[in-house]
Design a protein around this motif. Structure first.
Motif, PDB file in Angstrom:
ATOM      1  N   GLU A  88       6.048  36.198   1.070  1.00 28.72           N
ATOM      2  CA  GLU A  88       5.348  35.517  -0.057  1.00 28.72           C
ATOM      3  C   GLU A  88       6.205  35.616  -1.434  1.00 28.72           C
ATOM      4  OE1 GLU A  88       1.331  35.974   0.041  1.00 28.72           O
ATOM      5  OE2 GLU A  88       1.011  35.037   1.993  1.00 28.72           O
ATOM      6  N   GLY A  89       6.076  35.012  -2.177  1.00 26.54           N
ATOM      7  CA  GLY A  89       6.561  35.314  -3.614  1.00 26.54           C
ATOM      8  C   GLY A  89       5.970  34.419  -4.646  1.00 26.54           C
ATOM      9  N   SER A  90       6.311  34.633  -6.003  1.00 22.12           N
ATOM     10  CA  SER A  90       5.363  33.856  -6.988  1.00 22.12           C
ATOM     11  C   SER A  90       6.286  33.989  -8.180  1.00 22.12           C
ATOM     12  CB  SER A  90       3.959  34.413  -7.430  1.00 22.12           C
ATOM     13  OG  SER A  90       4.107  35.716  -7.609  1.00 22.12           O
ATOM     14  N   SER A  91       5.887  33.089  -9.083  1.00 23.47           N
ATOM     15  CA  SER A  91       6.727  33.057 -10.601  1.00 23.47           C
ATOM     16  C   SER A  91       5.750  32.469 -11.600  1.00 23.47           C
ATOM     17  CB  SER A  91       7.815  32.042 -10.377  1.00 23.47           C
ATOM     18  OG  SER A  91       7.637  30.749 -10.516  1.00 23.47           O
ATOM     19  N   THR A  92       5.743  33.301 -12.709  1.00 18.12           N
ATOM     20  CA  THR A  92       4.828  32.826 -13.801  1.00 18.12           C
ATOM     21  C   THR A  92       5.448  31.743 -14.602  1.00 18.12           C
ATOM     22  OG1 THR A  92       4.126  34.934 -13.997  1.00 18.12           O
ATOM     23  CG2 THR A  92       3.699  33.531 -15.845  1.00 18.12           C
ATOM     24  N   ILE A  93       4.846  30.627 -14.988  1.00 13.32           N
ATOM     25  CA  ILE A  93       5.290  29.528 -15.523  1.00 13.32           C
ATOM     26  C   ILE A  93       5.237  29.651 -17.267  1.00 13.32           C
ATOM     27  CG2 ILE A  93       5.357  27.043 -15.959  1.00 13.32           C
ATOM     28  CD1 ILE A  93       5.467  28.070 -12.938  1.00 13.32           C
ATOM     29  N   ASP A 104      11.731  27.410 -11.752  1.00 11.95           N
ATOM     30  CA  ASP A 104      10.390  28.216 -11.458  1.00 11.95           C
ATOM     31  C   ASP A 104      10.098  28.124  -9.915  1.00 11.95           C
ATOM     32  OD1 ASP A 104       9.364  28.260 -14.189  1.00 11.95           O
ATOM     33  OD2 ASP A 104       8.684  26.185 -14.008  1.00 11.95           O
ATOM     34  N   LEU A 105      10.693  27.097  -8.946  1.00 16.65           N
ATOM     35  CA  LEU A 105      10.595  27.268  -7.685  1.00 16.65           C
ATOM     36  C   LEU A 105      11.627  28.140  -7.107  1.00 16.65           C
ATOM     37  CD1 LEU A 105       9.707  26.230  -5.010  1.00 16.65           C
ATOM     38  CD2 LEU A 105      11.133  24.336  -5.347  1.00 16.65           C
ATOM     39  N   ILE A 106      12.748  28.066  -7.785  1.00 15.16           N
ATOM     40  CA  ILE A 106      13.551  29.082  -7.504  1.00 15.16           C
ATOM     41  C   ILE A 106      13.364  30.550  -7.514  1.00 15.16           C
ATOM     42  CG2 ILE A 106      16.399  29.790  -7.930  1.00 15.16           C
ATOM     43  CD1 ILE A 106      16.885  26.823  -8.431  1.00 15.16           C
ATOM     44  N   ASN A 148      -0.294  27.804 -14.528  1.00 10.65           N
ATOM     45  CA  ASN A 148       0.263  29.265 -15.111  1.00 10.65           C
ATOM     46  C   ASN A 148       1.039  29.785 -14.148  1.00 10.65           C
ATOM     47  OD1 ASN A 148      -0.962  28.552 -17.661  1.00 10.65           O
ATOM     48  ND2 ASN A 148      -3.088  29.320 -16.689  1.00 10.65           N
ATOM     49  N   LYS A 149       0.643  29.712 -12.876  1.00  5.27           N
ATOM     50  CA  LYS A 149       1.498  30.432 -11.794  1.00  5.27           C
ATOM     51  C   LYS A 149       1.643  29.581 -10.487  1.00  5.27           C
ATOM     52  CE  LYS A 149       1.129  34.825  -9.302  1.00  5.27           C
ATOM     53  NZ  LYS A 149       0.037  35.994  -8.751  1.00  5.27           N
ATOM     54  N   LEU A 150       3.028  29.720 -10.076  1.00  7.03           N
ATOM     55  CA  LEU A 150       3.430  29.202  -8.761  1.00  7.03           C
ATOM     56  C   LEU A 150       3.654  30.331  -7.777  1.00  7.03           C
ATOM     57  CD1 LEU A 150       4.527  26.784  -6.864  1.00  7.03           C
ATOM     58  CD2 LEU A 150       6.602  27.379  -7.910  1.00  7.03           C
ATOM     59  N   SER A 151       2.967  30.141  -6.647  1.00  8.54           N
ATOM     60  CA  SER A 151       3.035  30.961  -5.401  1.00  8.54           C
ATOM     61  C   SER A 151       3.479  29.999  -4.270  1.00  8.54           C
ATOM     62  CB  SER A 151       1.514  31.573  -5.170  1.00  8.54           C
ATOM     63  OG  SER A 151       1.199  32.419  -6.157  1.00  8.54           O
ATOM     64  N   LEU A 152       4.331  30.798  -3.359  1.00  9.05           N
ATOM     65  CA  LEU A 152       4.741  30.148  -2.113  1.00  9.05           C
ATOM     66  C   LEU A 152       4.710  31.139  -0.971  1.00  9.05           C
ATOM     67  CD1 LEU A 152       7.919  31.030  -1.728  1.00  9.05           C
ATOM     68  CD2 LEU A 152       8.208  29.429  -3.503  1.00  9.05           C
ATOM     69  N   LYS A 153       4.660  30.600   0.198  1.00  6.96           N
ATOM     70  CA  LYS A 153       4.788  31.404   1.709  1.00  6.96           C
ATOM     71  C   LYS A 153       6.281  30.810   1.856  1.00  6.96           C
ATOM     72  CE  LYS A 153       2.631  32.638   5.620  1.00  6.96           C
ATOM     73  NZ  LYS A 153       1.349  32.504   6.557  1.00  6.96           N
TER      74      LYS A 153
END
Length: 414
Positions: A88-93, A104-106, A148-153
């Motif tokens: 899992e990972g995330s990025s702040t927009i 942001d996705l990358i 504000n935040k994107l998280s992904l699996k």
């Protein structure tokens, strides 16, 4: 920019270089260059000095067809040397409007792989499987949404560095750059997938020359892979041993006289060959097909066992591909062995109409999907090379005394 992608499939039986162009999401084949392999054993570089001259010739043949050299490829490697991890990972927009972009996705994908991979392994694919915005709402596609935040699996596909480096170093020797690496199972799925398979659980069976690869695909995501040490060359060995003929002759009659299902073959259809002792040997299609069918059933039954070991989930489909699946009447053999829904892979693109091109075609399609995910443009050729490829610098020399020359003279002088 024209979207042109080149794939390189270095197999144990043959090396295939395919150059394709996407026009309105449709793949058009510009060039296929293929030669028998040397220096490759079970998908690995066994002898660089034998492999390099063959690779040079494959790329030279492509250059002769295209008029320009191919210097960049997407490389496929055998799936059975890869492993699959869940992360899992995330990025702040951070942009002013908090609109999620491809960047942001990358960043979230990079975060999913950071410090998650052993030092002796190399990341070759990151496949997002689920997105969440603000740690709450699951969404199918986060691009252009406000958060504000994107998280992904994500699924991380990794492979040993020494295996990848062995291929990269050989390509470096001939002045070719591998811009990306793709596992062959993902390529085979990309080549044969449909709208239905994206939401289903299934298996991909690729019957190659020396090995058969069995992979489980869960809703478009590679989950597990295993290899069976049997392939099309074992059929050649069987025929060669029984009739005491060369492997080259064995392969020829397998492809041109035999059937995958012996019940539909005829003992009246015969061929006469000279065996290794210099004596004549008479071979009929019925006996030959029984040899072929016996080995193919063994391979497919072992594949069934592997599928049961790899997943407990019920399979919605089974796709069978690879060069050996091109044997005549193969679809009837699948009906005999499998009771579940099965699909005989069908690569039916002009210029590459054979399942032996499944991995190469799928590598191009898979990489194109990655470009779309990252919102990037790419072409294997620069602008000057594209002009040459388009024929902008070509001049047609017509002899004024020829019939065509006289016709041109007639039209333009009038």
């Amino acid at each position: 920019m024209r979207k042109i992608i080149a794939s390189l499939d270095i197999g144990s039986s043959s090396i295939k270089l395919i150059v394709g162009e996407f026009i309105k999401n449709s793949l058009n084949i510009l060039c296929v260059s293929e030669l028998p392999s040397k220096g490759i054993k079970k998908g690995l570089v066994a002898n660089r000095e034998e492999l390099i001259p063959v690779l040079k010739e494959v790329f030279h043949k492509a250059e002769e067809m295209l008029g320009i050299p191919v210097k960049e490829v997407v490389l496929s490697i055998p799936a059975y040397y890869t492993d699959v991890l869940i992360s899992e990972g995330s990025s702040t927009i951070t942009n002013e409007n908090h609109v999620i972009t491809h960047q942001d996705l990358i960043r979230a994908m990079h975060a999913a792989s950071y410090n998650k991979i052993d030092t002796d392994m190399e990341l070759i694919s990151i496949i997002p499987t689920r997105y969440k915005i603000n740690n709450e709402t699951a969404v199918p596609n986060p691009i252009n949404m406000i958060a504000n935040k994107l998280s992904l699996k994500a699924v991380l596909v990794v492979a040993p560095k020494n295996i990848i480096n062995s291929f990269i170093s050989v390509l470096d020797r001939i002045g070719v750059k591998a811009i990306d690496v793709v596992t062959s199972s993902l390529s085979d799925y990309a080549a044969n997938r449909s709208k239905n398979t994206a939401s289903l659980v299934g298996a991909i069976i690729n019957i190659g020359a020396e090995t058969t690869t069995v992979s489980i695909i869960n809703k478009g995501i590679l989950t597990k892979t295993e290899v069976i040490e049997l392939g099309g060359s074992n059929i050649d060995n069987d025929i060669s041993y029984i009739y005491k003929i060369t492997k080259k002759d064995a392969e020829h009659i397998k492809e041109n006289l035999g059937l995958a299902t012996s019940a539909l073959s005829s003992s009246d259809e015969k061929i006469t060959l000279t065996d290794r002792l210099g004596e004549k040997v008479y071979i009929n299609a019925k006996d030959l097909s029984e040899i072929i069918e016996s080995r193919l059933i063994e391979i497919l039954e072992l594949s069934k066992k592997q599928m049961n070991l790899l997943t407990r989930k019920s399979l919605d489909y089974i796709i069978v591909t690879g060069g050996t699946s091109e044997l005549r009447d193969f679809h009837n053999l699948l009906d005999k062995v499998f009771t579940k829904m099965h699909i005989l892979g069908k690569i039916d693109i002009v210029g590459a109409r054979s399942n032996k091109y499944s991995t190469g075609i799928g590598t191009i399609k898979y990489y194109n999907g990655r470009l779309k995910l990252k919102n990037k443009e790419y072409s294997a050729f620069n602008l000057e090379e594209l002009e040459i490829l388009s024929g902008a610098h070509k001049k047609v020399n017509i002899n004024e005394n020829s019939i065509l020359g006289k016709l041109f003279g007639y039209f333009f002088d009038s």
